[in-house]
Structures are given as C-alpha cells and as structure tokens.
Scaffold this motif. Structure first.
Motif, PDB file in Angstrom:
ATOM      1  N   ALA A  44       0.782  -1.348  -0.013  1.00  0.00           N
ATOM      2  CA  ALA A  44       0.042  -0.147   0.110  1.00  0.00           C
ATOM      3  C   ALA A  44       0.980   1.256   0.088  1.00  0.00           C
ATOM      4  N   LYS A  45       1.985   1.158   0.769  1.00  0.00           N
ATOM      5  CA  LYS A  45       2.562   2.251   0.866  1.00  0.00           C
ATOM      6  C   LYS A  45       3.494   2.509  -0.638  1.00  0.00           C
ATOM      7  N   SER A  46       3.925   1.432  -1.248  1.00  0.00           N
ATOM      8  CA  SER A  46       4.739   1.565  -2.416  1.00  0.00           C
ATOM      9  C   SER A  46       3.785   2.140  -3.344  1.00  0.00           C
ATOM     10  N   ALA A  47       2.224   1.687  -3.480  1.00  0.00           N
ATOM     11  CA  ALA A  47       1.295   1.992  -4.469  1.00  0.00           C
ATOM     12  C   ALA A  47       1.094   3.507  -4.341  1.00  0.00           C
ATOM     13  N   LYS A  48       1.316   4.166  -3.109  1.00  0.00           N
ATOM     14  CA  LYS A  48       0.752   5.647  -3.300  1.00  0.00           C
ATOM     15  C   LYS A  48       1.847   6.430  -3.671  1.00  0.00           C
ATOM     16  N   LEU A  49       3.222   5.952  -3.810  1.00  0.00           N
ATOM     17  CA  LEU A  49       4.316   6.642  -4.270  1.00  0.00           C
ATOM     18  C   LEU A  49       4.125   6.330  -5.745  1.00  0.00           C
ATOM     19  N   ASN A  50       3.451   5.465  -6.325  1.00  0.00           N
ATOM     20  CA  ASN A  50       3.493   5.406  -7.671  1.00  0.00           C
ATOM     21  C   ASN A  50       1.954   5.834  -8.113  1.00  0.00           C
ATOM     22  N   TRP A  51       1.192   6.506  -7.496  1.00  0.00           N
ATOM     23  CA  TRP A  51       0.005   7.014  -7.708  1.00  0.00           C
ATOM     24  C   TRP A  51      -0.889   5.759  -7.786  1.00  0.00           C
ATOM     25  N   LEU A  89      -1.718   1.488  -8.064  1.00  0.00           N
ATOM     26  CA  LEU A  89      -1.604   0.285  -9.042  1.00  0.00           C
ATOM     27  C   LEU A  89      -3.235  -0.003  -9.501  1.00  0.00           C
ATOM     28  N   LYS A  90      -3.218  -0.395 -10.756  1.00  0.00           N
ATOM     29  CA  LYS A  90      -4.669  -0.815 -11.339  1.00  0.00           C
ATOM     30  C   LYS A  90      -5.094  -1.981 -10.793  1.00  0.00           C
ATOM     31  N   GLN A  91      -6.255  -2.196 -10.977  1.00  0.00           N
ATOM     32  CA  GLN A  91      -6.933  -3.558 -10.389  1.00  0.00           C
ATOM     33  C   GLN A  91      -6.238  -4.915 -10.892  1.00  0.00           C
ATOM     34  N   GLU A  92      -6.054  -4.747 -12.118  1.00  0.00           N
ATOM     35  CA  GLU A  92      -5.493  -6.108 -12.681  1.00  0.00           C
ATOM     36  C   GLU A  92      -4.181  -6.237 -12.121  1.00  0.00           C
ATOM     37  N   ALA A  93      -3.460  -5.431 -11.880  1.00  0.00           N
ATOM     38  CA  ALA A  93      -2.069  -5.546 -11.266  1.00  0.00           C
ATOM     39  C   ALA A  93      -2.106  -6.078 -10.111  1.00  0.00           C
ATOM     40  N   LEU A  94      -3.112  -5.283  -9.175  1.00  0.00           N
ATOM     41  CA  LEU A  94      -3.391  -5.890  -7.682  1.00  0.00           C
ATOM     42  C   LEU A  94      -3.714  -7.174  -7.646  1.00  0.00           C
ATOM     43  N   ASN A  95      -4.852  -7.378  -8.496  1.00  0.00           N
ATOM     44  CA  ASN A  95      -5.228  -8.994  -8.454  1.00  0.00           C
ATOM     45  C   ASN A  95      -4.079  -9.893  -8.829  1.00  0.00           C
ATOM     46  N   THR A  96      -3.149  -9.587  -9.770  1.00  0.00           N
ATOM     47  CA  THR A  96      -2.244 -10.391  -9.953  1.00  0.00           C
ATOM     48  C   THR A  96      -1.107 -10.767  -9.022  1.00  0.00           C
ATOM     49  N   SER A 143      -9.772 -14.501   6.619  1.00  0.00           N
ATOM     50  CA  SER A 143     -10.850 -13.610   5.764  1.00  0.00           C
ATOM     51  C   SER A 143     -10.442 -12.120   5.925  1.00  0.00           C
ATOM     52  N   ARG A 144      -9.977 -11.891   7.051  1.00  0.00           N
ATOM     53  CA  ARG A 144      -9.490 -10.379   7.028  1.00  0.00           C
ATOM     54  C   ARG A 144      -8.084 -10.010   6.167  1.00  0.00           C
ATOM     55  N   VAL A 145      -7.209 -11.024   5.942  1.00  0.00           N
ATOM     56  CA  VAL A 145      -6.253 -10.606   5.050  1.00  0.00           C
ATOM     57  C   VAL A 145      -6.845 -10.426   3.401  1.00  0.00           C
ATOM     58  N   GLN A 146      -7.693 -11.458   3.148  1.00  0.00           N
ATOM     59  CA  GLN A 146      -8.419 -11.345   1.916  1.00  0.00           C
ATOM     60  C   GLN A 146      -9.087 -10.025   1.825  1.00  0.00           C
ATOM     61  N   TRP A 147      -9.819  -9.419   2.766  1.00  0.00           N
ATOM     62  CA  TRP A 147     -10.626  -8.397   3.047  1.00  0.00           C
ATOM     63  C   TRP A 147      -9.707  -7.204   2.736  1.00  0.00           C
ATOM     64  N   LEU A 148      -8.339  -7.290   3.335  1.00  0.00           N
ATOM     65  CA  LEU A 148      -7.672  -6.181   3.168  1.00  0.00           C
ATOM     66  C   LEU A 148      -7.133  -5.821   1.829  1.00  0.00           C
ATOM     67  N   MET A 149      -7.003  -7.118   1.179  1.00  0.00           N
ATOM     68  CA  MET A 149      -6.415  -6.983  -0.314  1.00  0.00           C
ATOM     69  C   MET A 149      -7.399  -6.588  -1.212  1.00  0.00           C
ATOM     70  N   ASN A 150      -8.542  -7.223  -0.838  1.00  0.00           N
ATOM     71  CA  ASN A 150      -9.688  -6.782  -1.921  1.00  0.00           C
ATOM     72  C   ASN A 150     -10.133  -5.224  -1.833  1.00  0.00           C
ATOM     73  N   ILE A 151     -10.080  -4.625  -0.634  1.00  0.00           N
ATOM     74  CA  ILE A 151     -10.230  -3.112  -0.479  1.00  0.00           C
ATOM     75  C   ILE A 151      -9.115  -2.651  -1.310  1.00  0.00           C
ATOM     76  N   LYS A 152      -8.012  -2.943  -1.594  1.00  0.00           N
ATOM     77  CA  LYS A 152      -6.849  -2.292  -2.352  1.00  0.00           C
ATOM     78  C   LYS A 152      -7.365  -2.343  -3.686  1.00  0.00           C
ATOM     79  N   ILE A 153      -8.014  -3.510  -4.029  1.00  0.00           N
ATOM     80  CA  ILE A 153      -8.237  -3.840  -5.475  1.00  0.00           C
ATOM     81  C   ILE A 153      -9.208  -3.104  -6.248  1.00  0.00           C
ATOM     82  N   VAL A 154     -10.525  -3.212  -5.503  1.00  0.00           N
ATOM     83  CA  VAL A 154     -11.602  -2.396  -5.912  1.00  0.00           C
ATOM     84  C   VAL A 154     -11.839  -1.310  -5.437  1.00  0.00           C
TER      85      VAL A 154
END
Length: 430
Positions: free
Chosen positions: A320-327, A329-336, A367-378
C-alpha cells in the motif's frame, strides 16, 4: 555458456556422446571439470552481520562437468530406487515428494498417537554446516554397501578426488583444495546428501519412533503411553543418532535443536521433558517451525494461521505504501499480486492444517487478510463485506481456496524434484 553447449551438441552429437560414454564406462571425471568458482551470497536478514557466516557459498563449475554430474547422479538414483534401497522417510530431493508430504507424515504419526491415548515428543535436530560437512568417505562407503554399479562407484570416487575451489574478493584470489562437502550449485550435492543420510534413517529405532527428513532437516517423533517413558525412549534414540554423527563426522547443533511435547490430555501432569544432545539439554518449546509450517503442542495449527496472517498483512501494508508513491496500481496488477504473492503464502501446506479452518476464529483471520487485499483492488468503502468484495474482484473466498488446495494436493501428490536435464542424460547408457 549453456546455449553454446546445446548448439555444439546439435552440431557434433556423436563426438559429445563419445566423451560422456567413455567417462561413464571408465569411471573417470576430467580434472578440468573439478574446478569451482565460489560466489558468496549474503543470507537474507544478515546484511549487517560482520561475520563470514552471513554468506552462503555458491559453487560455479564448467557446464560440461555439470552434464556429467547429472548423468552420474541420475544413474545412481535410478539404481537405488529401482532396488528400493532408499528409506521412504526421506522427502527431500525425492521423486513425487515435497515439504507438505513430510509435514503430513509428522502430523499423521502424532494424530495416530492421540487415537491410541499416547503422547508424542517431537525433536527437531539442526545440522551444523549441513551440506558443507558431508564426509566423502562416508558417502563412498554407503554406495558400496548399497551395491552401487562399479563404473558409477569409480566415477564418484574420481569426482571427489583433486577438487579445488577459487574465491575472488576484490584484488585477492584464494584457491583451496576441497576434501568434503556437497557444494551448493552442483548437481550431485542433493543426491549424495540423501545417500549419506540414508544410513541415519535406517538406524534401528524403537517401534514407536519415526525419523522424518527433508534433506538435512531431521525430525524425530517418539510416542509413548506416559511422559517418563517417552523421555527415556527419546534420549535412547538421540544417543543412537549422536553415535552415528561421530562416525560420519557430522555435528548437530544443540543450541538450534528444539524439543516439544505434543499432548491433548486435560489431566494435570508434569509437562517438562529433559532431552540431551551432546550431553547438553535441548530447549523445550511450545511450537516448532518445520519446513515453513508452525506445529504447536496441541497440533491445532493456530500459531501457523496467526504467523501467516501477520506475514501477509505486513506485505499488504508495504504494498500500500509503495502504491501511493506510484499514484496507485491498477486493479489488474493488484489482482495479479494477490494471486501470485499473497494467496500462495496463505495456502502453503494447506493439506496439513486445513482442519484448522473449521474454527471460526481461524477463518476470520484469513478472511481479514483477503478483505484487506480486496479493498486495495476495488477501492471501495471499508464497510463493504468480504463476500461482496469477492464478487466484485472475482476472487473465491479464501476458505474455499484452502479446501480446493488441500483436495487437489491430496490427489496429485508432490512434484518430481529429480527430473530434468538435457537430452544427453537420457541417450547415454550406463
């Protein structure tokens, strides 16, 4: 260099075939192929350590020598397994076996003890220097006992003789003769280590003792009806292993070796056990990390779920910190990233601990871990449920993926870790 070698083989197949056939038949390993160049690689997490032990030494050798090594070890392994001479409790570098198989064997043996009303002592033994300490006369002696083919035995003896290693450091070049060890980076190392360890696994253990190994990672499981009996049996078995180690010039590190009492009994009784290695008591712990899976003293795998959750959560926050520096990441990249990095960590060894997911507290953590990642994706509100997020991202709930991984792994088995090599390995006769 490898590509050049392949092209030469295509242009002059008969010439190359003759070279390796003569080496195999005559039992001669060319001296030019015995020279290794040492590349030190710093171990992860030891970058700031001011000691030579922080480096893992990788040996680079001539490509032609690696091909002959592969020819040698493939034929030795084929001979040993065709005659059923290798102990089945060795899971490392073994066809159709993996780390999950080894941990499953530990779990099943312990659970069988539970069903019989027994307690189990698990002893994790750490080998000091491991592959670097492999004594060549011991390997040759084992090959002779296992009735290895004469030309392969002679080639192995030639392979071990007159070996040298060169280390380049800045302007300094140091060359040394090698007299022991299965160097990392060489094709024969894992196979020869298994051959050496085979005699350890074949020791005359008690009826309620099982020795399980994955390469140099050795775990001894001792079952008994009471703690005192298990303690006495465990010390007897450790004494056998210590005597074997002295004969084979192997040292077990008592500081890194651990012992754990596994029991689900509710009655009050003494739970301390005194197990000695090299005349020194081993540290008793409440959980042992074996081949990447944390085994606790109740065999509930709760600690494994917690440690995996913490690891994945840290990874997601770092992302998440890295993504902020790079404005972002797209949904496809995060899903990958989720499917290629996060999910494999969560599902590692699923057949071993899949029953732990029957408890709601463990399902909640995953489920909490998956929820955290899904929030970043969508990128939606944090009040959105994980079930809704799974629909939006197209990712199945993690508990279903866990069951799927466990079922598929149970049907297909492990991967073949000894296969591979060029076409030369399959055309040149023994």
């Amino acid at each position: 260099m490898g590509e050049i070698y392949k092209r030469v083989y295509k242009l002059f197949p008969l010439f190359m075939y003759t070279i390796y056939s003569v080496c195999l038949q005559a039992g001669c390993f060319p001296k030019r192929w015995k020279k290794a160049k040492i590349i030190p690689v710093v171990k992860q997490g030891k970058e700031k350590v001011q000691d030579a032990s922080k480096c893992r030494l990788i040996s680079l050798t001539n490509v032609g020598g690696k091909v002959l090594e592969k020819l040698l070890i493939n034929r030795i392994v084929r001979h040993l397994y065709s005659k059923n001479l290798m102990n089945p409790n060795q899971y490392g570098f073994t066809p159709k076996k993996s780390t999950t198989d080894a941990t499953l064997a530990v779990k099943e043996y312990t659970e069988e003890g539970f069903r019989r009303g027994h307690i189990t002592i698990l002893i994790s033994l750490d080998v000091q220097e491991a592959f670097d300490a492999a004594w060549w006369p011991s390997i040759l002696h084992t090959l002779k006992i296992l009735d290895c083919l004469k030309n392969l035995y002679n080639l192995t003896r030639s392979y071990f003789s007159d070996r040298t290693a060169t280390l380049h450091t800045y302007s300094i070049q140091v060359e040394r003769d090698i007299t022991k060890g299965c160097p990392r980076g060489l094709c024969c190392g894992p196979g020869f280590w298994n051959i050496k360890y085979n005699s350890l696994l074949n020791l005359h253990y008690g009826k309620r003792t099982k020795a399980i190994a994955f390469a140099d990672d050795l775990l001894i499981a001792v079952r008994a009806e009471n703690i005192q009996e298990a303690e006495n049996s465990a010390n007897i078995e450790i004494n056998k292993i210590t005597n074997w180690a002295k004969k084979n010039k192997i040292t077990f590190n008592e500081q890194k070796s651990k012992v754990m009492l596994v029991t689900r009994r509710k009655r009050r009784e003494i739970t301390e056990v005194n197990i000695y290695l090299n005349s020194k008591p081993l540290q008793q712990v409440k959980n042992i990390r074996y081949l990447g899976i944390t085994i606790d003293n109740k065999l509930s795998f709760r600690e494994h779920i917690i440690s995996t959750t913490n690891k994945c959560t840290t990874l997601i926050h770092t992302l998440a910190k890295s993504a902020k520096l790079n404005w972002g990441l797209k949904q496809e990249a995060l899903n990958t990233i989720y499917k290629g990095a996060i999910l494999p960590i969560m599902l590692y060894g699923a057949p071993v601990w899949v029953r732990a997911m029957e408890k709601n507290c463990n399902r909640t953590l995953y489920s909490r871990v998956q929820w955290l990642m899904n929030i970043k994706i969508v990128k939606v509100y944090r009040t959105t449920s994980n079930d809704a997020l799974c629909i939006l991202t197209g990712n199945a709930p993690v508990e279903l993926k866990t069951e799927e991984a466990a079922n598929i792994r149970g049907v297909t088995g492990g991967t073949d870790q000894t296969s591979g090599g060029c076409s030369l390995c399959y055309t040149i006769p023994i």
